[in-house]
Each structure stands twice: as C-alpha cells, then as structure tokens.
Design a protein around this motif. Sequence first.
Motif, short mmCIF file in Angstrom:
data_model
loop_
_atom_site.label_atom_id
_atom_site.label_comp_id
_atom_site.label_asym_id
_atom_site.label_seq_id
_atom_site.Cartn_x
_atom_site.Cartn_y
_atom_site.Cartn_z
N VAL A 41 -9.89 -0.15 2.02
CA VAL A 41 -8.68 -1.14 1.88
C VAL A 41 -7.87 -0.95 3.26
O VAL A 41 -7.16 -2.02 3.67
CB VAL A 41 -7.96 -1.10 0.80
N ILE A 42 -7.49 0.29 3.59
CA ILE A 42 -6.59 0.30 4.64
C ILE A 42 -7.21 0.02 6.17
O ILE A 42 -6.78 -0.75 6.87
CB ILE A 42 -6.38 1.90 4.99
N TYR A 64 -10.23 2.85 -1.42
CA TYR A 64 -8.82 2.63 -0.63
C TYR A 64 -9.11 3.08 0.71
O TYR A 64 -8.00 2.40 1.57
CB TYR A 64 -8.09 3.90 -1.37
N TRP A 76 -10.42 -5.66 -4.53
CA TRP A 76 -10.99 -4.28 -4.43
C TRP A 76 -10.05 -3.55 -5.28
O TRP A 76 -10.34 -2.87 -6.12
CB TRP A 76 -11.04 -3.91 -3.40
N VAL A 77 -8.85 -3.77 -5.05
CA VAL A 77 -7.66 -2.88 -5.87
C VAL A 77 -7.80 -3.19 -7.24
O VAL A 77 -7.46 -2.24 -7.94
CB VAL A 77 -6.43 -3.04 -5.06
N LEU A 108 0.87 -0.97 0.21
CA LEU A 108 0.06 0.00 -0.15
C LEU A 108 0.87 1.22 0.01
O LEU A 108 0.38 2.17 -0.55
CB LEU A 108 -0.86 -0.05 1.34
N TYR A 112 1.44 6.41 -6.90
CA TYR A 112 0.20 7.16 -7.28
C TYR A 112 0.27 8.61 -7.45
O TYR A 112 0.00 9.35 -8.36
CB TYR A 112 -1.28 6.76 -6.56
N ARG A 118 -8.71 -0.92 -10.35
CA ARG A 118 -7.66 -0.37 -11.25
C ARG A 118 -8.48 -0.82 -12.58
O ARG A 118 -8.01 -0.13 -13.52
CB ARG A 118 -6.46 -1.48 -11.06
N GLN A 125 -13.63 5.16 -5.92
CA GLN A 125 -12.17 4.83 -5.68
C GLN A 125 -11.54 5.25 -4.52
O GLN A 125 -11.06 4.32 -3.77
CB GLN A 125 -11.23 5.15 -6.69
N ALA A 126 -12.03 6.45 -3.82
CA ALA A 126 -11.37 7.04 -2.91
C ALA A 126 -11.71 6.25 -1.90
O ALA A 126 -10.98 5.98 -0.72
CB ALA A 126 -11.58 8.46 -2.82
N VAL A 149 0.68 4.01 -2.93
CA VAL A 149 0.45 5.51 -2.92
C VAL A 149 1.69 6.19 -3.35
O VAL A 149 1.34 7.21 -3.92
CB VAL A 149 0.01 5.53 -1.12
N SER A 156 -16.88 -0.76 -4.84
CA SER A 156 -15.95 -1.14 -5.94
C SER A 156 -16.91 -1.19 -7.14
O SER A 156 -16.47 -0.86 -8.23
CB SER A 156 -15.53 -2.35 -5.86
#
Length: 558
Positions: free
Chosen positions: A304-305, A301, A529-530, A136, A143, A534, A297-298, A140, A292
């Motif tokens: 995900v964290i 993420y 999810w990621v 991750l 990105y 993507r 997207q925000a 980041v 998803s």
Amino acid sequence: MVGFLKTKCVFPILCLCVFFLPTLCFHAETFSFAGEVSFSFVVPQRKGEEVSRSLFDTERRVLAEIAPSPGEAVKENSSFILAANRTYRKDPLDGFKRYSGGWNISSIHYWASVGFTAAPLFAIAAAWFVIFGLTLFFAVCCYCCFPERRRGYPYSRTAYALSLFFLIVFTIAAIVGCVVLYNGQGEFHSSTTSTLNYVVGQANLTVSNLRNFSNYLAAAKTITVDQVFLPADDQKKIDTIQTKLNSTANDLEYQTKQNSDGIRKLLDSVRLELIIIAAVMLLLVFLGFLFSILGLQALVYILVIVGWLLVTGTVILCGVFLILNNATSDTCVAMDEWVMHPTAKTALDHILPCVDIATANESLYQSKKVTYQMVNVVNQVIMNISNQNFVPSLSLFYYNQSGPLMPTLCNPFTPDMMDRQCEAGEVDFDNATQVWQGYVCKVSSSGICSTVGRITPSIYTQMAAAVNVSYGLYHYGPFLVQLEDCSFVRDTFSTISKTKCPGLRKYSGWVYIGLVMVSAAVMVSLIFWVIYARERRHRKFSKLPYQIPQGRSPRKAP
C-alpha cells in the motif's frame, strides 16, 4: 515546468519538424547561382596559334539583385493565427484569461495554457499524495497507540463480500489498463519513429541534392584554361556558391544526425519508462491481490505504501501525456493550416525564413533562362562549327571535321521559358555525353583530326562541362527554389499532417488512457486492499473465542 515541456513533452512533432525543417529553407543569396556562369569556347587553332573566339557570353547579375524584394513583389500579407480554436485556453500567467495567440512555441503564454490543461490531474496527484498519506499516517498511529481496538470491530459479511468483489473488479481493470498502456506505448513508439525516419529522409534528400548540384558546378572548373575559361570574377562566384552549398549541406547533415540521435534516445527512454511502469503496476496489482487473499497483512501494508507513491507518479505522468497529446494535436492543426495559408504571416515565419512566391518564381525563371542559353551555346558550336565542313583556308574553324553529323542537344525550354518536348534526332542531358563520344576524333600534334569525327577531345570536354552545369540547373534548380519558398517544407508538413499526425494523436491518446486506467484502478485497489484486509481480519477474529474486556458488555457477531 515550461522548460520541461519544451524539451520532453512535445517531441513527436515539434522536435522532428522544428529541429530539421527550418534548415531546409534557403535565403535568396544561397540560390544566386542562376545567372553567374559565363562560358567561352575555344576552338583549337592549327600550328599552336592561340586564337580564341567567344561564341556566346552569358553574363547575368546575381538573382538577389534581379529578383524583386518581398515588399515589392507582393502586398503586405495579412496575419493568420494558427490553430486558434484549439489553443483558446485559459492562461494562468495572464489572470486565467483565454489565450488567443494561437500555436506559437516561442510564447511562454502558449506553453502555460497548454500546461494548464493538465492542472486537474496534477491537483488530483497532489490531493492523493496528501490525503492518502495522512490517512495512512493516522491509521498507523491508531494501530500502534490503541492495540485494544484491533479486535473490537464487528464482522460484516456484506462488507467482506463487497470488498472482495470490488477488489477483483479493480484488479482486472488495472490489468486491462496495463495491457492498453503496453500496446499504446508500442504503437506510439512506432508512430514517432516513423515520423522521425520520414523527416530524416527528407533532410538527407536535401543534403544529397545540395551536394550533387555543388558537384555539377565543380565540374565546370575542372576544365583547363585553353579549353573553356571563366572570367576570374565568375570563378570566385562559383567558389562562393559552392561554399554556401557545401556549408548548408554539412550543417544540415550534422544537425540531422545530432537531433535524430537525441530524439531516438529520448523515444527509447520514454518507451522503456512506460514499459517499466506497465510491468511494475501489473506486478504491484497481482501481488497486492495475492497477499490480500492470503491474508498477509504486513506485506499488504508495505505494498500500500509503495502503491501510494507509484500512483502519485503515474497520475503526474498522466498529466504530462495529456499535455503531450494536446501539444501534438495543436502542432498538427497548425501545420495543416500553415500549408493552406501559404501567403499569410504566422508564428512559423520566424522559424522558417521563406521568401515570397514572386521572388521564388523569379529565381526559377532565371534558372530556366540560363539553362536555355547554355544549351544554345552548345548547339551553336555543333551547328556552326562541328557539323560544318570548312575548307583548310578557314583556319580559325577548320580542324578536319568529317563523318556523320552530330545530334544537337535538346533544349528543355522554349524562348519564352515554357516546357518543350525533345524532337527526333536530339539528345538530352542524360545521354548527350555518351552519344557525343562516338563523334570524337583523334587529333594530331597540330590539333587537327587525324580520324573521322566531328569534335576534338578538347571541344568534347568543354561541351560535357556545359551539359553538366545545364543539367544541374535544370534538374536541381526547381528543387532549390522549393527550398527557397518553403514549398518543400510545406509538402513535408502536409505529408506529416495527413499520414503521421493521425497515428501520433491516436497512440499518444492510448498511452494517456492506459495511464489513467492504471492509476485509477490501482488507486481504488489500494483502498480495497486495506478494506478487505480489515474485513478479513474481523472475519478471522469473529470465529475465535472472544474475551470481554473488563467493564464492557459482550457484543454478538452476526
């Protein structure tokens, strides 16, 4: 970690049994009541003459002095390792050699070997936390530091379809895992609560029996000196016995309440934590899937964290419940083997201070003997005085006895201390005092019966006291011997092993499986999810007019 395991991980069996049941065992001196009571009956004399005659004097030494010592009673018992096969595991504190000490909650090596069974899960949790966290972090960084690369990747329909497919599959798997976890924690809580209630019930039964027996002993002391007297040293012995009985009962009642309250709070907190985990993971999976699909997207993420941290904690909890499941199974096997090997020396000996069988049998024999002798005391009074029609000249025994003959008291034992059936015309401990009330006469000021009857109120009170003590010895003596030789605890362990342990093992396994399913499914879902986000972004960008960066050749989307 070892301290945590002792206090948190093994509560289903260890807290319930080890906290309560050792208190149910007696040392020999606590049960040294059987030969200490000495009764003398006083027959009232006319015109206030104070003449007493002892019909029978029961003097016995303390059982602790009579009973053979454990070393004399039996030969040296062989040692036995409890749950030897189940506990044959690697011990990280001993160079990863196999632990061969068996079930022993006082050994740090036992706890280390049990804890090491969850080492792979703890390693997975650590690896997941580090590797996914670094992934991750680099994602980041890429990105933020290389914005021009955000739209430079080709779109693949196959990758998009597969990511969506696996996202749906693992979302369903996570939901199923949450359902298994929720149902498992409910059954696990019910099973542990049932075990707790059973052990508490056994402890309360012990408290009740101890206090009842103490009350029967106290009944003998309510008689005034001119009716039935005990020598001063025997009165002190009864006081000592009552102090021990009441102290043991009070301690057991206090420990039962304190420990049961603490365990109930622990069970409730564990249940609440598991429910919260199941609910949070279910919500996380649902929101992650929804965001998803919607392309937020925000928010994906952010989830995900959050999921990264939750999965780490859930995998650690999987390890804890694996230790719990192993420790529960170890304890159940150890209890079952301890019950099957009553004379062997085991790791439970320092927890449950049981005396040997020979000593316990001697205690029971003396209890029967005193019961037999005290019943004889009462029957000699009935047959030799109350049921005799003495002439007034025999002033020592005459108090104008008349009317139907009194029934004698049924002696539950023969002279060789074997069980005996009551014969017709005898009364037993349960109804003797009620039946004998019909034979009590009214007495004049000189102590002579003025109405029809076989016994005076004074003699009736003395007999009732003797019956109470005899009943206490007869009814509660075997129970106290069961406490002394741990047969009561063995029966309790046997019941737990046969009726409670299967549920504890099964439902703690359900919780473990549910946690594994949830953590694994959410772990993989985070990755997809990621990937899906993507691929969805690439699919979106592939449909927009593409501006070729200066110095690059155009690439066609498929």
